[in-house]
Enzyme design. Structure first.
Site, PDB file in Angstrom:
ATOM      1  N   ASN A  87       0.869  -1.180   0.000  1.00  0.00           N
ATOM      2  CA  ASN A  87       0.000   0.000   0.000  1.00  0.00           C
ATOM      3  C   ASN A  87       0.903   1.227   0.000  1.00  0.00           C
ATOM      4  O   ASN A  87       1.505   1.565   1.013  1.00  0.00           O
ATOM      5  CB  ASN A  87      -0.894  -0.027   1.254  1.00  0.00           C
ATOM      6  CG  ASN A  87      -1.731   1.229   1.399  1.00  0.00           C
ATOM      7  OD1 ASN A  87      -1.780   2.056   0.490  1.00  0.00           O
ATOM      8  ND2 ASN A  87      -2.385   1.362   2.538  1.00  0.00           N
ATOM      9  N   TRP A  88       0.975   1.871  -1.150  1.00  0.00           N
ATOM     10  CA  TRP A  88       1.904   3.012  -1.276  1.00  0.00           C
ATOM     11  C   TRP A  88       1.353   4.273  -0.630  1.00  0.00           C
ATOM     12  O   TRP A  88       2.048   5.286  -0.550  1.00  0.00           O
ATOM     13  CB  TRP A  88       2.211   3.280  -2.762  1.00  0.00           C
ATOM     14  CG  TRP A  88       2.995   2.185  -3.444  1.00  0.00           C
ATOM     15  CD1 TRP A  88       3.345   0.962  -2.919  1.00  0.00           C
ATOM     16  CD2 TRP A  88       3.521   2.200  -4.774  1.00  0.00           C
ATOM     17  NE1 TRP A  88       4.052   0.224  -3.843  1.00  0.00           N
ATOM     18  CE2 TRP A  88       4.176   0.970  -4.998  1.00  0.00           C
ATOM     19  CE3 TRP A  88       3.494   3.141  -5.808  1.00  0.00           C
ATOM     20  CZ2 TRP A  88       4.803   0.658  -6.205  1.00  0.00           C
ATOM     21  CZ3 TRP A  88       4.120   2.828  -7.009  1.00  0.00           C
ATOM     22  CH2 TRP A  88       4.772   1.605  -7.203  1.00  0.00           C
ATOM     23  N   LYS A  89       0.092   4.246  -0.222  1.00  0.00           N
ATOM     24  CA  LYS A  89      -0.554   5.416   0.395  1.00  0.00           C
ATOM     25  C   LYS A  89      -0.364   6.654  -0.505  1.00  0.00           C
ATOM     26  O   LYS A  89      -0.324   6.515  -1.724  1.00  0.00           O
ATOM     27  CB  LYS A  89      -0.040   5.621   1.821  1.00  0.00           C
ATOM     28  CG  LYS A  89      -0.168   4.319   2.643  1.00  0.00           C
ATOM     29  CD  LYS A  89       0.053   4.486   4.119  1.00  0.00           C
ATOM     30  CE  LYS A  89      -0.109   3.141   4.812  1.00  0.00           C
ATOM     31  NZ  LYS A  89       0.019   3.209   6.265  1.00  0.00           N
ATOM     32  N   HIS A 112      -9.413   1.087   4.916  1.00  0.00           N
ATOM     33  CA  HIS A 112      -8.135   1.274   5.625  1.00  0.00           C
ATOM     34  C   HIS A 112      -8.350   2.187   6.832  1.00  0.00           C
ATOM     35  O   HIS A 112      -9.163   3.122   6.777  1.00  0.00           O
ATOM     36  CB  HIS A 112      -7.100   1.881   4.664  1.00  0.00           C
ATOM     37  CG  HIS A 112      -5.721   1.821   5.235  1.00  0.00           C
ATOM     38  ND1 HIS A 112      -5.273   2.756   6.148  1.00  0.00           N
ATOM     39  CD2 HIS A 112      -4.721   0.938   5.070  1.00  0.00           C
ATOM     40  CE1 HIS A 112      -4.032   2.439   6.505  1.00  0.00           C
ATOM     41  NE2 HIS A 112      -3.674   1.345   5.865  1.00  0.00           N
ATOM     42  N   GLU A 130      -6.717   4.571   7.950  1.00  0.00           N
ATOM     43  CA  GLU A 130      -6.528   5.999   7.683  1.00  0.00           C
ATOM     44  C   GLU A 130      -7.785   6.606   7.052  1.00  0.00           C
ATOM     45  O   GLU A 130      -8.120   7.772   7.293  1.00  0.00           O
ATOM     46  CB  GLU A 130      -5.291   6.202   6.790  1.00  0.00           C
ATOM     47  CG  GLU A 130      -4.018   5.960   7.596  1.00  0.00           C
ATOM     48  CD  GLU A 130      -2.857   5.375   6.809  1.00  0.00           C
ATOM     49  OE1 GLU A 130      -2.865   5.444   5.568  1.00  0.00           O
ATOM     50  OE2 GLU A 130      -1.932   4.847   7.457  1.00  0.00           O
ATOM     51  N   GLU A 137      -4.957  -4.942  10.600  1.00  0.00           N
ATOM     52  CA  GLU A 137      -3.952  -3.901  10.787  1.00  0.00           C
ATOM     53  C   GLU A 137      -4.224  -3.164  12.093  1.00  0.00           C
ATOM     54  O   GLU A 137      -5.047  -2.220  12.123  1.00  0.00           O
ATOM     55  CB  GLU A 137      -4.016  -2.903   9.628  1.00  0.00           C
ATOM     56  CG  GLU A 137      -3.745  -3.530   8.273  1.00  0.00           C
ATOM     57  CD  GLU A 137      -3.248  -2.490   7.268  1.00  0.00           C
ATOM     58  OE1 GLU A 137      -2.136  -2.706   6.743  1.00  0.00           O
ATOM     59  OE2 GLU A 137      -3.920  -1.480   7.031  1.00  0.00           O
ATOM     60  N   GLY A 146       2.773   2.409  10.731  1.00  0.00           N
ATOM     61  CA  GLY A 146       3.678   3.541  10.559  1.00  0.00           C
ATOM     62  C   GLY A 146       4.410   3.940  11.831  1.00  0.00           C
ATOM     63  O   GLY A 146       5.016   5.009  11.883  1.00  0.00           O
ATOM     64  N   SER A 180       3.806  -2.003  10.284  1.00  0.00           N
ATOM     65  CA  SER A 180       5.261  -2.035  10.462  1.00  0.00           C
ATOM     66  C   SER A 180       5.876  -3.395  10.141  1.00  0.00           C
ATOM     67  O   SER A 180       6.845  -3.815  10.763  1.00  0.00           O
ATOM     68  CB  SER A 180       5.639  -1.592  11.883  1.00  0.00           C
ATOM     69  OG  SER A 180       5.211  -0.254  12.114  1.00  0.00           O
ATOM     70  N   GLY A 216       3.118  -1.023   4.195  1.00  0.00           N
ATOM     71  CA  GLY A 216       3.168   0.399   3.877  1.00  0.00           C
ATOM     72  C   GLY A 216       4.599   0.829   3.596  1.00  0.00           C
ATOM     73  O   GLY A 216       5.123   0.674   2.492  1.00  0.00           O
ATOM     74  N   GLY A 217       5.261   1.361   4.617  1.00  0.00           N
ATOM     75  CA  GLY A 217       6.605   1.933   4.466  1.00  0.00           C
ATOM     76  C   GLY A 217       7.591   1.033   3.739  1.00  0.00           C
ATOM     77  O   GLY A 217       8.307   1.488   2.831  1.00  0.00           O
TER      78      GLY A 217
HETATM   79  P1  13P Z   1       3.238   0.455   7.585  1.00  0.00           P
HETATM   80  O1  13P Z   1       3.775  -0.823   6.992  1.00  0.00           O
HETATM   81  O2  13P Z   1       3.923   1.670   7.084  1.00  0.00           O
HETATM   82  O3  13P Z   1       3.134   0.378   9.074  1.00  0.00           O
HETATM   83  O4  13P Z   1       1.723   0.597   7.038  1.00  0.00           O
HETATM   84  C1  13P Z   1       0.883  -0.480   7.130  1.00  0.00           C
HETATM   85  C2  13P Z   1      -0.370  -0.171   6.399  1.00  0.00           C
HETATM   86  O5  13P Z   1      -1.137   0.686   6.812  1.00  0.00           O
HETATM   87  C3  13P Z   1      -0.637  -0.888   5.166  1.00  0.00           C
HETATM   88  O6  13P Z   1      -1.925  -0.646   4.718  1.00  0.00           O
END
Ligand code: 13P
Length: 253
Positions: free
Chosen positions: A9-11, A95, A97, A167, A173, A213, A234-235
């Site tokens: 997920n590149w956000k 998600h 967020e 999640e 994050g 993470s 994510g990251g």
């Molecule tokens: P991180 O891997 O950056 O913690 O993000 C996880 C995430 O929200 C994937 O959708």
């Protein structure tokens, strides 16, 4: 047997040119991997360009959100036919967020799931508790509510097309990962819940990813757990090297 599914997920990261560069690098690094389903979820503006890059490869494409109407006066929204036309096979729904910052609820998430399941797209449906909820001992209650409310009305024939991403919000994050045991406990709880809501066959077919993470260093111990079927990253998905490492780890298990 469930195949591992690792999705990035590149956000809200990567311009068009940056996205193309990352997709190219990743495609080369994971060439030949055949035991893992792989997807990248770039921002809307990079879907078409990255889809050209990964065409005929083992990397699939997903979007990060969708609306439940096909077209019309819904400024700023994107529909299921638009995503399919852009080359998507997957879409992330609900998600944390989007729930936290954009007012999504279990009800809107449910409407999106229904709409997506009526198409050829496959949803990645996100659930998870906040730190406050975990500390109050209501993790299972929250996850149960998120799943039962959003899956309300979704028939058994469709449910195995859903990937659930567990999640925990406190792990996203933050660099703080759920321990493999904490994650496995919730994954097993979710699978039992799916058995109650549907049946054991459907529950055993649905893939449950862990997200929060996850990185090349902690992926193996998480993916070794029996109910963890992959990751939503994510990251660590923003660099081809670290994302490919996680995929290779899954491929080796
Ligand atoms: P991180 O891997 O950056 O913690 O993000 C996880 C995430 O929200 C994937 O959708």
């Amino acid at each position: 047997m469930r195949r591992f599914f690792i999705a990035g997920n590149w956000k809200m990261n990567k311009t068009g040119a940056e996205a193309v560069e990352l997709a190219k690098a990743l495609k080369d690094k994971v060439d030949g991997i055949d035991k893992v389903d792989i997807a990248i979820c770039p921002p809307f503006t990079a879907l078409v360009s990255t889809s050209e890059i990964i065409k005929n490869s083992n990397v699939q494409l997903g979007a990060q959100n969708v609306y439940w109407e096909d077209q019309g006066a819904f400024t700023g929204e994107i529909s299921v036919p638009m995503l399919i036309n852009a080359g998507c096979q997957y879409v992330i729904i609900g998600h944390s967020e989007r729930r936290q910052f954009f007012g999504e609820t279990n009800q809107t998430v449910g409407k999106k799931l229904q709409k997506v399941l009526d198409s050829t797209l496959n949803p990645i449906f996100c659930v998870g508790e906040t730190l406050n909820e975990r500390q109050s001992g209501i993790t299972e209650k929250i996850v149960q509510q998120q799943i039962t409310e959003a899956l309300n009305g979704i028939p058994k024939e469709n449910v195995s097309r859903i990937t659930i991403a567990y999640e925990p919000v406190w792990a996203i994050g933050t660099g703080v990962t759920a321990t493999p045991e904490q994650a496995q406990d919730v994954h097993a709880f979710i699978r039992n819940l799916l058995t109650d809501l549907y049946d054991s066959k459907a529950a055993s077919e649905i893939r449950i990813q862990y997200g929060g993470s996850m990185n090349a260093a902690n992926a193996e111990e998480l993916l070794k757990k029996p109910d963890i079927d992959g990751g939503l990253i994510g990251g660590a998905a923003l660099k081809a090297d670290s994302f490919a490492e996680i995929i290779k780890t899954a491929n080796s298990l």
